[in-house]
Design a protein around this motif. Sequence first.
Motif, short mmCIF file in Angstrom:
data_model
loop_
_atom_site.label_atom_id
_atom_site.label_comp_id
_atom_site.label_asym_id
_atom_site.label_seq_id
_atom_site.Cartn_x
_atom_site.Cartn_y
_atom_site.Cartn_z
N GLY A 118 0.74 -1.31 -0.19
CA GLY A 118 0.00 0.00 -0.09
C GLY A 118 0.86 1.28 0.01
N GLY A 124 0.61 3.89 -3.09
CA GLY A 124 0.18 5.18 -2.34
C GLY A 124 1.19 6.17 -2.70
N TYR A 159 0.53 7.04 -6.39
CA TYR A 159 -0.56 7.98 -6.54
C TYR A 159 -0.25 9.33 -6.00
N ALA A 200 -7.48 10.52 -5.41
CA ALA A 200 -6.34 10.97 -4.07
C ALA A 200 -6.41 12.47 -3.87
N GLY A 210 -3.19 10.17 -1.55
CA GLY A 210 -2.44 9.20 -2.16
C GLY A 210 -2.01 7.95 -1.36
N ILE A 211 -1.30 8.47 -0.39
CA ILE A 211 -0.83 7.44 0.83
C ILE A 211 -2.01 6.41 1.48
N LEU A 235 -4.92 6.37 0.21
CA LEU A 235 -5.79 5.59 -0.91
C LEU A 235 -4.90 4.32 -0.99
N GLY A 236 -3.63 4.23 -1.42
CA GLY A 236 -2.77 3.10 -1.73
C GLY A 236 -2.73 2.24 -0.54
#
Length: 309
Positions: free
Chosen positions: A11, A15, A18, A238, A254-255, A257-258
């Motif tokens: 992740g 992320g 992302y 994100a 981003g982080i 969401l990952g």
Amino acid sequence: MEILLQQIINGLVLGSMYALVALGYTMVYGIINLINFAHGEVLMVGALTSWAIITTAQEAMPGIPGWLLLLLALIISCVVAAALNFTIEKVAYRPLRNSPKLAPLITAIGMSILLQTLAMIIFKPNYKPYPTLLPAAPIQFGGAVITTTQIMILGMTALSLAVLMYLVNYTRLGRAMRATAENPRVAALMGVKPDMVISATFIIGAVLATIAGVMYASNYGTVQHTMGFLPGLKAFTAAVFGGIGNLAGAVVGGILLGLIEAIGSGYLGVVTGGVLGSHYSDIFAFIVLIVVLTLRPSGLLGERVADRA
């Protein structure tokens, strides 16, 4: 616990990519209120360019070290993608800057389709294996496994974010970007050149997207002309998740969401009794977006956009 740790590592890697792409979306939107839907295709162009450079160089110079070849391909790809994004902004978006919002939005979608089609013509539509240039032996970490490529991705992301934050907060260009994002008209009266700042923003976004694209290709081992669409869409999600126009929000979004996607895909089959498997992981990005926008329309850290009054 080993499965959870493995999914957290996956992740963070996902992320990170992302987050880099989301920064390009959020910087452009924060300054000119434009969603550059061609940004995912810039990622694709960077990845395909690096693939072409690497495969050509391996045939011409078979003894070149993998890390050096990857670095050279990354630098050249960043230059190509930056020139492309600069041209897109100048030719497709700048003439429509004062038009109704729908016109540049449709233009951005059209540019995305155009870039995909051109890439398909130039590079052909088939999937291409991306060469493995770093040591492939996995490293054991607390019962989980991490590869050299994944370590490189995390390191490159941290370095890129540090450089970007320094650029935005401590340089003359960064002050100009923040002034333009706050109020472009007042910034222009104070001697800032908004056109130059906007072009620089597109160039920086292209470099970040290219870094993400090369890392994405290195991690998953394949490139293709449509590879930028879904990561670009998720990166946009994100950016909205964290707060569009907010740099810290893009990174956090981003982080998170990952991590949500990786952990969710790891346990989705168990939770649903085998009805849904890990290949349904893409739904998490959009479920999260719907929930966040319902509960907090401005995103987790709040939206920041230019003052047009």
